[in-house]
Design an enzyme around this catalytic site. Structure first.
Site, PDB file in Angstrom:
ATOM      1  N   ARG B 261     -35.481 -11.540 137.221  1.00  0.00           N
ATOM      2  CA  ARG B 261     -35.236 -10.416 136.302  1.00  0.00           C
ATOM      3  C   ARG B 261     -33.767 -10.484 135.916  1.00  0.00           C
ATOM      4  O   ARG B 261     -32.899 -10.523 136.777  1.00  0.00           O
ATOM      5  CB  ARG B 261     -35.627  -9.078 136.936  1.00  0.00           C
ATOM      6  N   HIS B 265     -32.583  -3.744 139.002  1.00  0.00           N
ATOM      7  CA  HIS B 265     -33.887  -3.385 139.574  1.00  0.00           C
ATOM      8  C   HIS B 265     -34.537  -2.263 138.768  1.00  0.00           C
ATOM      9  O   HIS B 265     -35.678  -2.362 138.357  1.00  0.00           O
ATOM     10  CB  HIS B 265     -33.677  -2.968 141.030  1.00  0.00           C
ATOM     11  N   TYR B 275     -25.051  -8.145 144.395  1.00  0.00           N
ATOM     12  CA  TYR B 275     -25.829  -9.047 145.244  1.00  0.00           C
ATOM     13  C   TYR B 275     -26.186 -10.372 144.581  1.00  0.00           C
ATOM     14  O   TYR B 275     -26.808 -11.213 145.195  1.00  0.00           O
ATOM     15  CB  TYR B 275     -27.104  -8.348 145.751  1.00  0.00           C
TER      16      TYR B 275
END
Lengths: 325, 363
Positions: B261, B265, B275
């Site tokens: 993606r 999120h 991250y």
């Protein structure tokens, strides 16, 4: 009419519904070939075939998911959780998923699922078998919780639960399974969910109870009778939603009330009944509403079980305390 | 951890299935699915449309005109390719990111927006649309899929139930229970894991010691396959195979689609720079599903920039119209919600509460 134990009445109700509606399925761990660990489904697989009555892999969340998915395709499930202490494994599938299906879909889908499960103290099970966890379930919107106290009610309530279009948790107290027999009609009949039953009429105090504690309360009432106290016993039968009307009508007559439950004291059904009485009949009361419950500990190891559980002496003593207030 | 030879042998069997490479070249001719030019163009159209819709949804969310939204850019091939292999009467049990699949399966766009806004009409599937509302509890849809597939099997329907989760979902107990039930009853089910490398922030390497997610099928005794999830032809072909396996009575399938993606999120404050490295982002953008498929279609001389521009414009207009329609939905009332809590009669106490809310809402 036949004399039946509660477990026979339960089997009879399932047989009736399997015959009545081909969309009804009965399944769970050891439910098929073995007929259930308590034999609640004894003979049903043989009679209705493996397609309708079947064993599942040993996974409670999976069983709940199966019921949910079968609902979407128009099936009406009677799923067994082998012991209600195992419900924690299935909590999401029951409270998080099935109970919300009608709501989440804006009324398009529904989950006509009956979750049958044995529970209850006094039979010295290992851990996680006997706990009274109905309070956890009763707080879940969309879910109904039924607990029969005798063979006759067990059949009529289970047929109603299976026909209900929402999920119903139907809890079977293990101690009642074979403790006594009574007349149960062989033909079908239903008992509406959400309706309590006045098991014994009385004038001095209302004792509200459910499940095995109804039998305990009835014994206590006999004892009280000898001491000149007339107790009215109400069997809730459905602990969510509760039949407030029947309770209030009784309390307005007796002016005194108490609730007896096998579950721990904190939160739970008894607290809810007390709150409803306070909301609706406080001016009729001659004394505070009492509660007889187990202690707020984990369900005890078997060796302490007899003391931990409320008994008829506890019930009679509490009733006297309220009368003498 | 030094893995035993026996384990390595199992893991090495799971090689990524690919048809189109990153440059849009066919590397696996034998596996090429039988699709007409019109169908190929339709798949591309849907991917372009979805990417534009996603961009619009992100900006609408930023303007406060949409609620919960999980961006989909990067995952178009996984989503569109797998749904394209389905029959209209197959069931889809989606996760919360899987809006494109359920849109193409029949949920109107304005309802998808209402769902995002937390309006109950968003979850009202139209008659005949076999879709479950997007699942929030990771993995709950996987056991439910076994149940739907069992219902289809009992009814003798030649249909499947397909469900979607992510790499994080493959860590849930329900993932194993759902696959295991489906295997034990030989059900027509397809379990799709869109492995986009991160469960919010936790990388797939920290989710499991398994080299692939596809190999987890072995434990359930069902077929598993790892697929290039940026290659729409591979995704389509693998899903079609899985579907055929199900309806032919040969059991369920686990598909691991390797994808990425590009965005956060969800739009609720996730920051992927915490991250992920930009190098990793760049590496995956080179695999982009639209770029790759566009090159393939151009090599067949069946795609043009003008055509694509038209789709972009259409998508923008459709989103505008859908938002307008969503805006016209009635204001959601607590009394409405009380009315859908039970399908049978309302408990007396709830009736009383309804009266209280009716008063509150009439003020």
């Amino acid at each position: 009419m036949a004399q039946m134990t509660m477990i026979q009445a339960i089997t009879d109700a399932m047989r009736n519904e399997l015959k009545n509606d081909e969309k009804v399925l009965v399944y769970g761990e050891d439910v098929g070939q073995n007929g259930g660990v308590f034999r609640a489904t004894d003979g049903l697989q043989k009679e209705f075939g493996e397609d309708r009555v079947f064993d599942t892999p040993l996974a409670e969340s999976g069983i709940g998911g199966l019921a949910h998915g079968l609902s979407l395709t128009g099936y009406r499930s009677v799923m067994e959780l082998q012991f209600f202490g195992f419900v924690f494994e299935a909590f999401d599938s029951i409270a998080g998923q099935m109970a919300r299906l009608h709501y989440r879909s804006g009324g398009v889908y529904n989950a006509p699922v009956t979750i049958r499960s044995p529970f209850g103290g006094g039979v010295k099970t290992p851990e996680m078998h006997a706990d009274s966890l109905e309070g956890l379930m009763a707080q879940t919107p969309g879910l109904k919780v039924v607990i029969p106290s005798n063979p006759y009610d067990a059949k009529g309530l289970l047929i109603s639960a299976i026909r209900d279009n929402d999920p119903v948790v139907y809890l079977e107290h293990m101690k009642l399974y074979r403790s006594f027999r009574e007349e149960v009609p062989e033909e079908e009949y239903t008992i509406p969910l959400g309706k309590a039953d006045v098991k014994r009429e009385g004038t001095d105090i209302t004792i509200v109870s459910y499940g095995a504690m109804v039998q305990t309360s009835l014994k206590a009432a006999e004892k009280l009778e000898k001491d000149g106290i007339s107790a009215e016993i109400i069997d809730l039968r459905t602990v969510s939603p509760i039949d407030i009307e029947t309770i209030i009508e009784s309390v307005k007559k007796t002016n005194r009330a108490m609730v007896v439950q096998e579950a721990q004291k904190q939160a739970g059904i008894a607290a809810n009944v007390v709150a409803e009485i306070n909301d609706r009949a406080i001016l009729s009361l001659e004394a505070p509403v009492g509660r007889v419950t187990a202690a707020d500990t984990v369900f005890p190891f078997a060796a302490a079980e007899d003391t931990w559980l409320p008994n008829e002496k506890d019930v009679a003593a509490k009733a006297k305390e309220i009368i003498e207030f | 951890m030094e893995k035993t030879k026996e384990l390595q042998q199992v893991e090495d069997q799971f090689e990524m299935f690919q048809i189109l490479d990153e440059k849009g070249k066919v590397v696996n001719k034998d596996a090429m699915p039988d699709l007409s030019d019109e169908q190929l163009k339709e798949m591309m159209t849907r991917m372009v449309y979805t990417r534009i819709w996603d961009q619009r949804a992100i900006s609408l969310n930023r303007q406060g005109r949409l609620g919960f939204y999980a961006p989909v850019a990067g995952q178009e091939a996984s989503m569109i390719g797998s749904q394209y292999a389905l029959d209209k009467k197959d069931w889809i049990l989606p996760g919360y990111r899987d809006i494109p699949q359920i849109y193409y399966h029949g949920l109107p766009l304005h309802q998808a927006f209402l769902w995002s806004r937390g309006h109950f009409q968003g979850g009202q599937m139209p008659e005949g649309v076999r879709v479950m509302m997007p699942q929030i509890i990771i993995g709950a849809q996987i056991t439910q899929t076994a149940g739907v597939a069992m219902g289809l099997q009992k009814d003798g329907e030649k249909q499947i139930a397909i469900t979607y989760t992510g790499d994080g979902g493959a860590s849930q107990g329900d993932f194993y229970e759902g696959m295991n039930f489906a295997g034990a009853y030989n059900l027509p089910a397809v379990f799709v894991v869109q492995n986009n490398r991160f469960a919010i922030s936790v990388p797939v390497e920290k989710q499991s010691a398994a080299k692939t997610i596809a190999q987890k099928a072995v434990a359930a005794g069902i077929h598993g396959q790892q697929v290039d999830g940026m290659d729409i032809l591979a995704v389509y072909a693998a899903t079609k195979d899985a579907r055929d396996r199900g309806i032919e009575g040969n059991g369920p399938t686990l598909l691991e689609l390797l994808t990425y993606r590009y965005g956060p999120h969800t739009m609720a404050g996730d920051d992927p720079t915490r991250y992920r490295t930009s190098d990793e982002d760049d590496e995956w953008e080179k695999k982009d599903p639209l770029v790759r498929f566009r090159k393939f279609l151009e090599s067949k001389k069946i795609w043009s920039e003008e055509e694509e521009d038209k789709i972009v414009e259409q998508a923008k207009e459709d989103v505008k119209a859908a938002i307008k329609e969503a805006d016209s939905a009635p204001k959601q009332k607590v009394t409405d919600l009380i009315d859908i809590t039970y399908s049978d009669a309302q408990p007396e106490s709830l009736k009383e509460q309804r009266e209280q809310f009716e008063k509150k809402e009439s003020k």
